[in-house]
Structures are given as structure tokens and as C-alpha cells.
Motif scaffolding. Structure first.
Motif, short mmCIF file in Angstrom:
data_model
loop_
_atom_site.label_atom_id
_atom_site.label_comp_id
_atom_site.label_asym_id
_atom_site.label_seq_id
_atom_site.Cartn_x
_atom_site.Cartn_y
_atom_site.Cartn_z
N ASP A 257 11.79 -3.00 -47.36
CA ASP A 257 10.58 -2.94 -46.54
C ASP A 257 10.57 -1.69 -45.66
OD1 ASP A 257 9.90 -5.33 -47.68
OD2 ASP A 257 10.60 -6.56 -45.99
N GLU A 258 11.70 -1.40 -45.04
CA GLU A 258 11.77 -0.19 -44.21
C GLU A 258 11.57 1.07 -45.04
OE1 GLU A 258 15.50 -0.34 -42.26
OE2 GLU A 258 14.92 -1.93 -40.85
N LYS A 259 12.07 1.07 -46.27
CA LYS A 259 11.90 2.23 -47.13
C LYS A 259 10.44 2.42 -47.52
CE LYS A 259 13.75 4.28 -51.37
NZ LYS A 259 14.66 4.07 -52.52
N LYS A 260 9.72 1.32 -47.80
CA LYS A 260 8.30 1.43 -48.14
C LYS A 260 7.50 1.98 -46.97
CE LYS A 260 8.23 -2.30 -51.57
NZ LYS A 260 7.70 -3.65 -51.90
N VAL A 261 7.77 1.48 -45.77
CA VAL A 261 7.05 1.97 -44.59
C VAL A 261 7.33 3.45 -44.37
CG1 VAL A 261 6.85 1.74 -42.09
CG2 VAL A 261 7.02 -0.31 -43.51
N GLU A 262 8.57 3.85 -44.57
CA GLU A 262 8.92 5.26 -44.38
C GLU A 262 8.23 6.14 -45.43
OE1 GLU A 262 10.70 8.37 -42.42
OE2 GLU A 262 10.67 6.24 -41.87
N GLN A 263 8.13 5.67 -46.65
CA GLN A 263 7.44 6.44 -47.68
C GLN A 263 5.95 6.58 -47.37
OE1 GLN A 263 8.33 4.47 -51.36
NE2 GLN A 263 10.40 5.36 -51.53
N ALA B 208 1.43 10.04 -45.57
CA ALA B 208 0.34 10.35 -44.64
C ALA B 208 0.59 11.68 -43.93
CB ALA B 208 0.20 9.22 -43.62
N ASP B 209 1.83 11.94 -43.56
CA ASP B 209 2.15 13.22 -42.91
C ASP B 209 1.92 14.39 -43.85
OD1 ASP B 209 2.83 11.76 -40.73
OD2 ASP B 209 5.00 11.89 -41.02
N ASP B 210 2.28 14.23 -45.12
CA ASP B 210 2.07 15.32 -46.09
C ASP B 210 0.58 15.59 -46.29
OD1 ASP B 210 4.78 15.49 -46.36
OD2 ASP B 210 4.88 14.25 -48.18
N GLU B 211 -0.23 14.53 -46.33
CA GLU B 211 -1.68 14.73 -46.47
C GLU B 211 -2.25 15.46 -45.25
OE1 GLU B 211 -3.37 10.94 -47.10
OE2 GLU B 211 -2.61 10.72 -49.17
#
Length: 300
Positions: free
Chosen positions: A189-195, A200-203
Motif C-alpha cells: 500500500d505504501e509503495k502504491k501511494v508513493e508511485q 503526479a510530481d512528474d506530470e
């Protein structure tokens, strides 16, 4: 010819035994010439500095000799060896023995060891006393009291602590599969949130042309409120600067009167006065609106 070379003569018969036996040589060669006396010639290196007793010359630590090694006794199951060496500066002999009890070497005869012991008291240090304690009679009452205190400590402190640790260990080790399952689910779950945050940051970086190495701050209530406050403050400062510039420009317009101007320019002066009055009124209205916006923004 030494018996340990690899040359086998044509008349050699393996049934006679080894080549050393046929030639009458020992496997160690000349080193075993006194083996019948229990002496083996070996390479010995001095473990410390000595003074030769015959020529009284100094022999440094690390000098090597072809010493006559001989077993002269045993300390329990550890053998005691003697190394008899001939001084290379004279014809004198000296003997050094092993001391298994004290784990050291001892000069027995023919030389004397150079005294290099360091005394702390002579160099401003503390004296080193014997660490072996003398046998003291044990007080039975003191021993009994100590045993009672130890039992009380064990019953009141140690035993409850051990039991609590056992309970905690059983709690965490009773079902390791379920605990591992929960931990792996949490990590996923933490990995999904981080991805998602990274995407969003890359966009956002691609939209505004920001460098990819730039790290963006995470949005929270505190950072959002700080950004709003900074935006409101910058907006108020911008409007105030604009108002001051307008006031300066208006005040720089010369105030003309009909008395100073010729009759032909009286209409122009009245037009300028009306324009000046209108600009001042508009500026006052904007100032009032700006103050009201600022107060409503800062109000909790």
C-alpha cells in the motif's frame, strides 16, 4: 646425494623400500644428523634482545640461528623445548627454553636477556599490583545474606521480567505467516501511494518545465495555508505599490488655475482638474477594496 631428490637410478627396486632407505639417508637430510640424541636442527629466531655471555656483544631480536631443538620436559601436556644456538660473533653457545606456564621464553645459559620492562611508577604512572587475590575466609552470615538478596531479586524483578518477555515473544511468534502477510500488505500500500505521488510530481514538472531532479514538497494543511498567506501578502504588496505609483503620477501633474492661464486654456485646465479628481476617487475606492480583501483573508 640427498635422499629427497627426484632422481631414481636405473638399479632402483621399489621392493627395497623408499629411496631414502636405499641410500641410507633421512627424509630431513642433514637436519637429522643428531636425531639419535633427540636433537633436531631447526631454524630459530630470537624472541628478544640478548647479550652474549662469551663475547658480551649485543644480539638483536629477530636474528636467526640453526638451533638444536630438544625436548627436555613437559608442563602438564605441553612439551618444554630447549633451543641451543651458537653465537655468530664468537664460538660461544647459549640456550633458550620455552616456559609454557608463563607463555614466554627464558634464557637458561650462555647469555642474558636485555631488560626492557617498563615500570609505570618510574614514568609518572600508576603501579600495577598483583591481580591474584589472596584467599580470604568467607563470612557464612554475609554469604547467606547475599544469597537471600539474590533470591529476592530474582523473585521480584527477574522472574516477572522474563515472563513478560516470554508473553511478548509468544504473541509475535505464534502466527508468523499472518504477521508477515500484514507487513507485506502494508508495504504494498505504501509503495502504491508513493508511485502515485511520484507520477503526479512528474506530470507537474513536465507541465511547467521544471527539472526532473527537483524534489517537490508534499502537500499538507500547513504548507497549503503558508502558500495562501504568501500569495495574499504578495498581492497586497503589488496593489499597494501600484497605488503609490498612481498617486505619484497624479501628484506630478501641475495644478493650473484660470488666473495663471490665458483665457484660451481655461477649458483645458478644467478638464485636467476633473481628470485628477476622478483618478483620486478611483484610487481611494481601490484602496478600500484592497483593505477589505486583506482583512477577510487574514481573519481566522
Amino acid at each position: 646425494m640427498q635422499g629427497f631428490n627426484k632422481y631414481y637410478p636405473p638399479d632402483y627396486d621399489p621392493s627395497q623400500g623408499s629411496l631414502n632407505k636405499v641410500r641410507g639417508k633421512h627424509a630431513l637430510g642433514d637436519r637429522a644428523r643428531k636425531l639419535d640424541q633427540g636433537i633436531l636442527i631447526t631454524r630459530f629466531e630470537l624472541p628478544f634482545n640478548i647479550w652474549c655471555g662469551t663475547c658480551n656483544n649485543h644480539i638483536g631480536m629477530g636474528v636467526r640461528y640453526n638451533a638444536e631443538k630438544k625436548k627436555i620436559g613437559a608442563y602438564y601436556s605441553t612439551p618444554i623445548f630447549s633451543f641451543r644456538c651458537k653465537c655468530h660473533l664468537c664460538d660461544g653457545w647459549f640456550e633458550i627454553q620455552t616456559d609454557p606456564k608463563n607463555t614466554r621464553y627464558v634464557v637458561v645459559s650462555g647469555a642474558r636477556q636485555k631488560d626492557e620492562d617498563w615500570n609505570p611508577e618510574d614514568n609518572g604512572g600508576f603501579a600495577i599490583h598483583d591481580t591474584e587475590k589472596e584467599s580470604v575466609e568467607i563470612d557464612p552470615l554475609a554469604a547467606l545474606e547475599k544469597t537471600t538478596d539474590a533470591k529476592r531479586q530474582m523473585e521480584t524483578v527477574a522472574k516477572p521480567r522474563i515472563e513478560s518477555l516470554q508473553v511478548v515473544s509468544e504473541h509475535y511468534n505464534s502466527d508468523p505467516y499472518s504477521l508477515s502477510l500484514k507487513a507485506r500488505k502494508k508495504f504494498r500500500d505504501e509503495k502504491k501511494v508513493e508511485q502515485q505521488k511520484r507520477k503526479a510530481d512528474d506530470e507537474l514538472k513536465g507541465r511547467y518545465g521544471l527539472p526532473t531532479t527537483l524534489s517537490l514538497l508534499r502537500e499538507d494543511e500547513k504548507s497549503v495555508q503558508e502558500a495562501k498567506d504568501l500569495w495574499s501578502k504578495a498581492k497586497v504588496d503589488h496593489l499597494g505599490a501600484k497605488r503609490r505609483r498612481t498617486t505619484i503620477e497624479v501628484s506630478s501633474i501641475p495644478a493650473t488655475t484660470s488666473a495663471r492661464l490665458p483665457p484660451s486654456s481655461s477649458s483645458k485646465s478644467s478638464t485636467l482638474d476633473s481628470l485628477r479628481t476622478q483618478i483620486l476617487q478611483n484610487t481611494a475606492k481601490k484602496s478600500a477594496v484592497t483593505r477589505s480583501l486583506h482583512n477577510s483573508t487574514l481573519r481566522p
